[in-house]
Design a protein around this motif. Sequence first.
Motif, PDB file in Angstrom:
ATOM      1  N   ALA A 169     -21.093  -1.380 -16.612  1.00 36.67           N
ATOM      2  CA  ALA A 169     -21.113  -0.288 -17.605  1.00 36.67           C
ATOM      3  C   ALA A 169     -20.679  -0.812 -18.977  1.00 36.67           C
ATOM      4  O   ALA A 169     -21.241  -0.419 -20.005  1.00 36.67           O
ATOM      5  CB  ALA A 169     -20.209   0.865 -17.164  1.00 36.67           C
ATOM      6  N   SER A 170     -19.726  -1.727 -18.988  1.00 32.26           N
ATOM      7  CA  SER A 170     -19.296  -2.295 -20.266  1.00 32.26           C
ATOM      8  C   SER A 170     -20.430  -3.069 -20.924  1.00 32.26           C
ATOM      9  O   SER A 170     -20.618  -3.005 -22.135  1.00 32.26           O
ATOM     10  CB  SER A 170     -18.127  -3.262 -20.073  1.00 32.26           C
ATOM     11  OG  SER A 170     -17.008  -2.560 -19.661  1.00 32.26           O
ATOM     12  N   HIS A 171     -21.163  -3.816 -20.119  1.00 32.77           N
ATOM     13  CA  HIS A 171     -22.288  -4.565 -20.683  1.00 32.77           C
ATOM     14  C   HIS A 171     -23.361  -3.611 -21.212  1.00 32.77           C
ATOM     15  O   HIS A 171     -23.964  -3.863 -22.249  1.00 32.77           O
ATOM     16  CB  HIS A 171     -22.877  -5.510 -19.642  1.00 32.77           C
ATOM     17  CG  HIS A 171     -22.006  -6.706 -19.379  1.00 32.77           C
ATOM     18  ND1 HIS A 171     -21.912  -7.749 -20.270  1.00 32.77           N
ATOM     19  CD2 HIS A 171     -21.188  -7.009 -18.347  1.00 32.77           C
ATOM     20  CE1 HIS A 171     -21.069  -8.658 -19.797  1.00 32.77           C
ATOM     21  NE2 HIS A 171     -20.611  -8.217 -18.622  1.00 32.77           N
ATOM     22  N   VAL A 172     -23.583  -2.521 -20.486  1.00 35.65           N
ATOM     23  CA  VAL A 172     -24.556  -1.534 -20.967  1.00 35.65           C
ATOM     24  C   VAL A 172     -24.073  -0.957 -22.295  1.00 35.65           C
ATOM     25  O   VAL A 172     -24.830  -0.849 -23.260  1.00 35.65           O
ATOM     26  CB  VAL A 172     -24.762  -0.404 -19.928  1.00 35.65           C
ATOM     27  CG1 VAL A 172     -25.535   0.754 -20.543  1.00 35.65           C
ATOM     28  CG2 VAL A 172     -25.474  -0.936 -18.690  1.00 35.65           C
ATOM     29  N   ALA A 173     -22.788  -0.643 -22.336  1.00 34.99           N
ATOM     30  CA  ALA A 173     -22.232  -0.074 -23.571  1.00 34.99           C
ATOM     31  C   ALA A 173     -22.422  -1.046 -24.736  1.00 34.99           C
ATOM     32  O   ALA A 173     -22.744  -0.638 -25.850  1.00 34.99           O
ATOM     33  CB  ALA A 173     -20.759   0.263 -23.385  1.00 34.99           C
ATOM     34  N   GLU A 174     -22.257  -2.332 -24.461  1.00 34.89           N
ATOM     35  CA  GLU A 174     -22.437  -3.314 -25.531  1.00 34.89           C
ATOM     36  C   GLU A 174     -23.910  -3.378 -25.949  1.00 34.89           C
ATOM     37  O   GLU A 174     -24.218  -3.507 -27.136  1.00 34.89           O
ATOM     38  CB  GLU A 174     -21.920  -4.690 -25.099  1.00 34.89           C
ATOM     39  CG  GLU A 174     -22.095  -5.802 -26.133  1.00 34.89           C
ATOM     40  CD  GLU A 174     -21.382  -5.566 -27.471  1.00 34.89           C
ATOM     41  OE1 GLU A 174     -20.491  -4.698 -27.535  1.00 34.89           O
ATOM     42  OE2 GLU A 174     -21.749  -6.238 -28.460  1.00 34.89           O
ATOM     43  N   ALA A 175     -24.817  -3.266 -24.986  1.00 32.07           N
ATOM     44  CA  ALA A 175     -26.249  -3.279 -25.332  1.00 32.07           C
ATOM     45  C   ALA A 175     -26.580  -2.088 -26.231  1.00 32.07           C
ATOM     46  O   ALA A 175     -27.313  -2.212 -27.217  1.00 32.07           O
ATOM     47  CB  ALA A 175     -27.107  -3.256 -24.062  1.00 32.07           C
ATOM     48  N   VAL A 176     -26.005  -0.930 -25.894  1.00 30.81           N
ATOM     49  CA  VAL A 176     -26.252   0.264 -26.705  1.00 30.81           C
ATOM     50  C   VAL A 176     -25.594   0.094 -28.081  1.00 30.81           C
ATOM     51  O   VAL A 176     -26.171   0.435 -29.111  1.00 30.81           O
ATOM     52  CB  VAL A 176     -25.725   1.534 -25.981  1.00 30.81           C
ATOM     53  CG1 VAL A 176     -25.866   2.755 -26.873  1.00 30.81           C
ATOM     54  CG2 VAL A 176     -26.468   1.726 -24.665  1.00 30.81           C
ATOM     55  N   THR A 177     -24.399  -0.462 -28.071  1.00 29.91           N
ATOM     56  CA  THR A 177     -23.693  -0.708 -29.326  1.00 29.91           C
ATOM     57  C   THR A 177     -24.524  -1.606 -30.246  1.00 29.91           C
ATOM     58  O   THR A 177     -24.718  -1.312 -31.423  1.00 29.91           O
ATOM     59  CB  THR A 177     -22.324  -1.373 -29.033  1.00 29.91           C
ATOM     60  OG1 THR A 177     -21.572  -0.485 -28.209  1.00 29.91           O
ATOM     61  CG2 THR A 177     -21.557  -1.649 -30.308  1.00 29.91           C
ATOM     62  N   LEU A 178     -25.034  -2.686 -29.670  1.00 32.58           N
ATOM     63  CA  LEU A 178     -25.828  -3.629 -30.466  1.00 32.58           C
ATOM     64  C   LEU A 178     -27.055  -2.947 -31.064  1.00 32.58           C
ATOM     65  O   LEU A 178     -27.347  -3.099 -32.250  1.00 32.58           O
ATOM     66  CB  LEU A 178     -26.274  -4.810 -29.600  1.00 32.58           C
ATOM     67  CG  LEU A 178     -25.252  -5.918 -29.396  1.00 32.58           C
ATOM     68  CD1 LEU A 178     -25.792  -6.955 -28.416  1.00 32.58           C
ATOM     69  CD2 LEU A 178     -24.891  -6.581 -30.728  1.00 32.58           C
ATOM     70  N   ALA A 179     -27.764  -2.194 -30.219  1.00 31.37           N
ATOM     71  CA  ALA A 179     -28.976  -1.547 -30.717  1.00 31.37           C
ATOM     72  C   ALA A 179     -28.617  -0.515 -31.780  1.00 31.37           C
ATOM     73  O   ALA A 179     -29.286  -0.406 -32.814  1.00 31.37           O
ATOM     74  CB  ALA A 179     -29.731  -0.877 -29.565  1.00 31.37           C
TER      75      ALA A 179
END
Length: 587
Positions: A169-179
């Motif tokens: 979930a943290s990695h997903v959050a970072e992907a969303v953050t980046l986008a």
Amino acid sequence: MTTRVHRLPDDLVNKIAAGEVVERPASVVKELLENALDAGARRIEIEIEHGGKSLIRVRDDGAGMGADDARLAIERHATSKLRQLEDLESLVTHGFRGEALPSIASVSHLVLRTSEEGASEGTEIEVRHGVLVHARAAGHPRGTTVEARDLFGATPARRKFLRADSTEASHVAEAVTLASLSRHDVGFTLSSGGRRMVDAPPTSGLGPRVFQLFGAALLDDLVAVEGGEGGVRVTGLVTRADRPAAGRGTLRIYVNGRAVRDRGLARAVTEAYRLAGAGDRRPEAFLFVDLPPSLVDVNVHPAKVEVRFADARAAWLAVERAVRGALSAGARNAAPRAETGRIEAGRYAERQADGSAVAAEPWRLDFGTTEPAADGTAGAAPGSGPERPERLILVLGQHRNTYLVASDGDELLLVDQHTAHERARYEAILQRLQGRTVESQRLLAPLVITLPPALRAALEDQAEVLAALGFDAEPFGGDAVRLASVPTLLHGRDPATAVAALLSDYLDREAADWAVSTARERLAATLACHSSVKAGHPLPREAQQAIVSGVFAARHPTLCPHGRPTFVRLPREEVTRWFGRVGWRRQ
Ligand SMILES: Nc1ncnc2c1ncn2[C@@H]1O[C@H](COP(=O)(O)OP(=O)(O)OP(=O)(O)O)[C@@H](O)[C@H]1O
Ligand SMILES: [Mg+2]
């Protein structure tokens, strides 16, 4: 309806960087977000369950697809974004390989629903682990929803490589953050297990977007970058030179709108800090490097996270100079910020300064000795003495504000003040965890702090351990967290910064080699690290002595919890030999 998606001819397929793009839930999210952005979406909603392992759903309000396009879209090498290789030189979309959807469909149970503007009905396509189940008409508002369930369900060997739900979930959050950092004009939401992790409505610039994602405290520490040369434009926000480095910052670098990993540019940033006299640090950076597409090759990595510059040196120089310029402009150039009514992390220090918050009192642990505070001041700690008989180890002095030179009467010892302190502190914390006697300091008034999504996930996931360590922190709606107590150990530090640094370090180091294994031990180690004296700090003699006595009273004195050595011995014979005093008479 015209078909826009087409299969790429074989010779072109062969020229496109091949490779697996789906490694974990975050990579699926990244690809689906890029598709939504390419389709012109203004709002994108992301939902995940179990870190994305059981469900990923991305819904956009973009252009959508007609029935024929949708059917083609799940086939390999079918894209609407590229016709010939030369198109790469003027590419404005994220995608061009026609690989993402079929890759995701081959490793999950995928349902795609989509509808174009003005279409009387939409289309639904279902693929189970690579096998088409059906394609049929279905209702859907304009835009596209892609659901990927049961990721790697048919390939247990690959599923095994996924980490804990919270980590994914943290990695997903970072992907969303980046986008979402790359497109502040688009609205993004992310929910994980029904909990909101990101809520970032469309906004007017990078500053407000950083505020939405990370809160005002971080934004206050940033300065705007605006520069470039040689056809390379560099904009963004970076940590001001005069701010203390609160742990390791994250460099987020975009080249023509794509988040990339680029060691060269990362080094250009650190070099800029060094040249600006801000020392050797890794700042927080959000940098956008823009140059004509013909001067960057994006076709070098399947997930497009690396690029190749026609002139890497020009890019390097442009970044280094733009960042350096921003740092020297410093305070004159404060980052634009949004209004906030919240009490933010950075404010705490000010409130403390006027004495309204807890009084400064050195924290202590029972090492049976004087225990220095992280700032080097010594505190008189009574406490019981160590149980084992102890050889007196005398500190002779401090070397380079980092190493303690000591002697046990026989051997010379060189002690690393940070790792040694950390080791003793770590064992003391563990002992207290066991006895449930970790001391917690209640804040005079609870603080509402904002944490970036990835850290919030870690906070929620490790709630129990954090509570045992003395944190009273609970989700407070959206990106807010209510902080009522912190471990006494962290006393005197800005609690919000301490919490953020602790969690980000914990996540950062999760992949690293640990000398300790459970999440509980790792968090205890991170807390120990953050509450220990740092290298480069002058220490009073009592503090030096306390650290040395502390580490030699520890159960496992030789390594810090991260596996670094705490001291080295210079054996007597060795020292003797150096000076040619061989033979007993000459000693
Ligand atoms: N959310 C979406 N809205 C509208 N069209 C979409 C969407 N997602 C995919 N498509 C269409 O499906 C095609 C295939 O998507 P896919 O992600 O597999 O490939 P791509 O984006 O073209 O290239 P890449 O593999 O580099 O991402 C796209 O070219 C686009 O036309
Ligand atoms: Mg794509």
